[in-house]
Design a protein around this motif. Structure first.
Motif, PDB file in Angstrom:
ATOM      1  N   HIS A 289      -3.277   5.004  -7.169  1.00 23.01           N
ATOM      2  CA  HIS A 289      -4.033   3.755  -7.301  1.00 23.01           C
ATOM      3  C   HIS A 289      -4.408   3.151  -5.947  1.00 23.01           C
ATOM      4  O   HIS A 289      -5.086   2.131  -5.903  1.00 23.01           O
ATOM      5  CB  HIS A 289      -3.223   2.733  -8.110  1.00 23.01           C
ATOM      6  N   ASP A 290      -3.956   3.760  -4.886  1.00 25.44           N
ATOM      7  CA  ASP A 290      -4.285   3.283  -3.540  1.00 25.44           C
ATOM      8  C   ASP A 290      -5.196   4.295  -2.857  1.00 25.44           C
ATOM      9  O   ASP A 290      -4.944   5.504  -2.900  1.00 25.44           O
ATOM     10  CB  ASP A 290      -3.018   3.094  -2.699  1.00 25.44           C
TER      11      ASP A 290
ATOM     12  N   PHE B  78       0.880  -1.177   0.000  1.00 29.39           N
ATOM     13  CA  PHE B  78       0.000   0.000   0.000  1.00 29.39           C
ATOM     14  C   PHE B  78       0.909   1.215   0.000  1.00 29.39           C
ATOM     15  O   PHE B  78       1.418   1.630   1.038  1.00 29.39           O
ATOM     16  CB  PHE B  78      -0.921   0.015   1.223  1.00 29.39           C
TER      17      PHE B  78
ATOM     18  N   ASP C 280      -9.298   2.042   1.820  1.00 27.13           N
ATOM     19  CA  ASP C 280      -9.081   0.600   1.657  1.00 27.13           C
ATOM     20  C   ASP C 280      -8.047   0.047   2.633  1.00 27.13           C
ATOM     21  O   ASP C 280      -7.948  -1.174   2.803  1.00 27.13           O
ATOM     22  CB  ASP C 280      -8.605   0.292   0.229  1.00 27.13           C
ATOM     23  N   LEU C 281      -7.287   0.926   3.263  1.00 25.07           N
ATOM     24  CA  LEU C 281      -6.193   0.485   4.120  1.00 25.07           C
ATOM     25  C   LEU C 281      -6.652  -0.343   5.325  1.00 25.07           C
ATOM     26  O   LEU C 281      -6.034  -1.380   5.624  1.00 25.07           O
ATOM     27  CB  LEU C 281      -5.369   1.685   4.583  1.00 25.07           C
TER      28      LEU C 281
END
Length: 205
Positions: free
Chosen positions: A138-139, A133, A143-144
């Motif tokens: 794109h991260d 990550f 979502d982490l």
């Protein structure tokens, strides 16, 4: 203070010279009382300052004795070969294999994106599964938390990481107890040393 000393000296003679005038005995007595009060106040003030200073000094001494490690994750500082890395290599040779992660997934939060292939290689060499990550386009930060839950272990180079991502990792690992290692530098050798620490955590149960 010099003026107060002159007043004290004048008190011994019975008069106080001030702008060519002579102060009478009652005024002299009044000034003596004032001088004594000021002296007592200055002593009390000095004692309070000394007491506060001793508290600050003692707290600093206690903090100096504490190890430079976060209370929720060890910090690997060295840029190059470290004792943790040497210990990891010795363990690998003793077991005839470097596969000490036993299939565990390692999530790297941050670090240099161009070094991810090297990070991946090091994790795979230990029979681990690399997850990344970087926090780039794109991260997505939302979502982490899910990635942190999916991963078995966390590694985080603190010199190259999004602040919000770092504090998300800190909050999650601190309260979940999931194994995590912080890296002071994102170089490959420091990452390898960090993997050595994770291997030690895995082998120790």
């Amino acid at each position: 203070m010099k003026f107060l000393k002159k007043l004290a000296l004048a008190n011994t003679t019975g008069t106080i010279p001030h702008n060519h005038f002579t102060v009478s005995e009652p005024t002299d007595t009044f000034l003596s009382c004032c001088l004594r009060s000021l002296t007592q106040l200055s002593r009390a003030w000095k004692q309070s300052l000394d007491h506060a200073s001793s508290k600050i000094t003692s707290s600093r001494r206690r903090s100096d004795k504490s190890t430079p490690v976060a209370n929720w994750a060890p910090l690997v500082k060295a840029r190059y070969s470290t004792e943790a890395n040497k210990k990891y290599n010795q363990t690998s040779h003793q077991n005839n294999s470097g596969c000490r992660l036993a299939g565990r997934s390692v999530l790297c939060v941050g670090g240099r994106i161009k070094l991810y292939p090297e990070y991946n290689r090091l994790v795979k060499n230990c029979d681990g599964c690399f997850m990344g990550f970087h926090g780039g386009s794109h991260d997505y930060l939302e979502d982490l938390p899910q990635l942190l839950k999916q991963a078995d272990m966390i590694i985080c180079p603190v010199d190259c990481v999004n602040h919000e991502a770092f504090f998300t990792v800190k909050h999650y690992c601190k309260y979940s107890g999931k194994p995590c290692v912080l890296l002071a530098h994102s170089e490959v050798n420091t990452f390898e040393a960090g993997i050595g620490v994770l291997v030690a955590m895995a082998t120790s149960g």
